[in-house]
Motif scaffolding. Structure first.
Motif, mmCIF file in Angstrom:
data_model
loop_
_atom_site.group_PDB
_atom_site.id
_atom_site.type_symbol
_atom_site.label_atom_id
_atom_site.label_comp_id
_atom_site.label_asym_id
_atom_site.label_seq_id
_atom_site.Cartn_x
_atom_site.Cartn_y
_atom_site.Cartn_z
ATOM 1 N N ILE A 1 0.857 -1.174 0.000
ATOM 2 C CA ILE A 1 0.000 0.000 0.000
ATOM 3 C C ILE A 1 0.897 1.229 0.000
ATOM 4 O O ILE A 1 1.649 1.446 0.958
ATOM 5 C CB ILE A 1 -0.937 -0.003 1.225
ATOM 6 N N PRO A 2 0.862 2.041 -1.068
ATOM 7 C CA PRO A 2 1.734 3.217 -1.129
ATOM 8 C C PRO A 2 1.320 4.283 -0.114
ATOM 9 O O PRO A 2 0.158 4.685 -0.056
ATOM 10 C CB PRO A 2 1.578 3.727 -2.560
ATOM 11 N N VAL A 3 2.302 4.691 0.691
ATOM 12 C CA VAL A 3 2.080 5.651 1.767
ATOM 13 C C VAL A 3 3.163 6.720 1.709
ATOM 14 O O VAL A 3 4.334 6.414 1.491
ATOM 15 C CB VAL A 3 2.130 4.937 3.138
ATOM 16 N N LEU A 4 2.769 7.961 1.919
ATOM 17 C CA LEU A 4 3.732 9.055 1.999
ATOM 18 C C LEU A 4 4.323 9.067 3.405
ATOM 19 O O LEU A 4 3.638 9.367 4.377
ATOM 20 C CB LEU A 4 3.057 10.395 1.693
ATOM 21 N N ALA A 5 5.590 8.719 3.511
ATOM 22 C CA ALA A 5 6.276 8.695 4.799
ATOM 23 C C ALA A 5 6.938 10.042 5.068
ATOM 24 O O ALA A 5 7.345 10.747 4.137
ATOM 25 C CB ALA A 5 7.337 7.593 4.802
ATOM 26 N N HIS A 6 7.033 10.372 6.340
ATOM 27 C CA HIS A 6 7.722 11.590 6.792
ATOM 28 C C HIS A 6 7.282 12.845 6.032
ATOM 29 O O HIS A 6 8.111 13.568 5.480
ATOM 30 C CB HIS A 6 9.232 11.446 6.676
ATOM 31 N N ARG B 1 -2.316 11.163 -4.486
ATOM 32 C CA ARG B 1 -3.467 10.266 -4.343
ATOM 33 C C ARG B 1 -4.040 9.900 -5.712
ATOM 34 O O ARG B 1 -4.371 8.753 -5.977
ATOM 35 C CB ARG B 1 -4.547 10.922 -3.487
ATOM 36 N N ASP B 2 -4.124 10.879 -6.584
ATOM 37 C CA ASP B 2 -4.658 10.632 -7.921
ATOM 38 C C ASP B 2 -3.755 9.700 -8.732
ATOM 39 O O ASP B 2 -4.192 9.111 -9.717
ATOM 40 C CB ASP B 2 -4.863 11.954 -8.665
ATOM 41 N N GLN B 3 -2.498 9.578 -8.298
ATOM 42 C CA GLN B 3 -1.552 8.670 -8.954
ATOM 43 C C GLN B 3 -1.434 7.326 -8.225
ATOM 44 O O GLN B 3 -0.624 6.495 -8.599
ATOM 45 C CB GLN B 3 -0.165 9.327 -9.030
ATOM 46 N N GLY B 4 -2.228 7.141 -7.146
ATOM 47 C CA GLY B 4 -2.247 5.850 -6.474
ATOM 48 C C GLY B 4 -1.871 5.854 -5.001
ATOM 49 O O GLY B 4 -1.916 4.804 -4.355
ATOM 50 N N LEU B 5 -1.500 6.999 -4.441
ATOM 51 C CA LEU B 5 -1.191 7.063 -3.013
ATOM 52 C C LEU B 5 -2.418 6.662 -2.210
ATOM 53 O O LEU B 5 -3.539 7.054 -2.533
ATOM 54 C CB LEU B 5 -0.773 8.493 -2.625
ATOM 55 N N SER C 1 -9.558 14.215 4.725
ATOM 56 C CA SER C 1 -10.147 15.009 3.640
ATOM 57 C C SER C 1 -9.917 14.387 2.272
ATOM 58 O O SER C 1 -10.669 14.658 1.335
ATOM 59 C CB SER C 1 -9.597 16.439 3.671
ATOM 60 N N LEU C 2 -8.878 13.555 2.160
ATOM 61 C CA LEU C 2 -8.555 12.939 0.870
ATOM 62 C C LEU C 2 -8.833 11.433 0.860
ATOM 63 O O LEU C 2 -8.435 10.736 -0.074
ATOM 64 C CB LEU C 2 -7.082 13.202 0.516
#
Length: 97
Positions: A3-8, A28-32, A56-57
């Motif tokens: 699951i792609p997650v934005l870290a830090h 998010r629109d690219q898969g985050l 919100s997203l």
């Protein structure tokens, strides 16, 4: 199966929340699918900001204790410096994805 997650996210150093929101929305629109809200260097304000952004997203909220096994023996899995704890519901949300 990851699951792609934005870290830090704090390291991105966006000064305006609106700019961060726009950037994360593009990701998010690219898969985050998630954003790391709980992290030892995040202030309570940072954590609240990232949790609100995730909500919100429609992103998962995740957390990291900065656990690296034997390289950082003073940090245990799920528990960072001081009182930082990754809530169990973060894991439960990911497991049910």
């Amino acid at each position: 199966g990851g699951i792609p997650v934005l870290a830090h996210p704090k390291t991105l150093r966006f000064r305006a929340v609106d700019t961060l929101h726009c950037f994360v929305r593009q990701l998010r629109d690219q898969g985050l699918r998630g954003i790391e809200a709980f992290y030892p260097t995040h202030s309570r304000h940072d954590t609240d900001t990232y949790r609100e952004l995730a909500a919100s997203l429609d992103l998962f909220v995740t957390g990291g204790s900065d656990f690296h096994g034997d390289n950082k023996p003073e940090i245990t899995l799920g528990v960072g410096f001081g009182a930082m704890r990754v809530p169990d519901d973060c894991l439960q949300a990911l497991l049910s994805a």
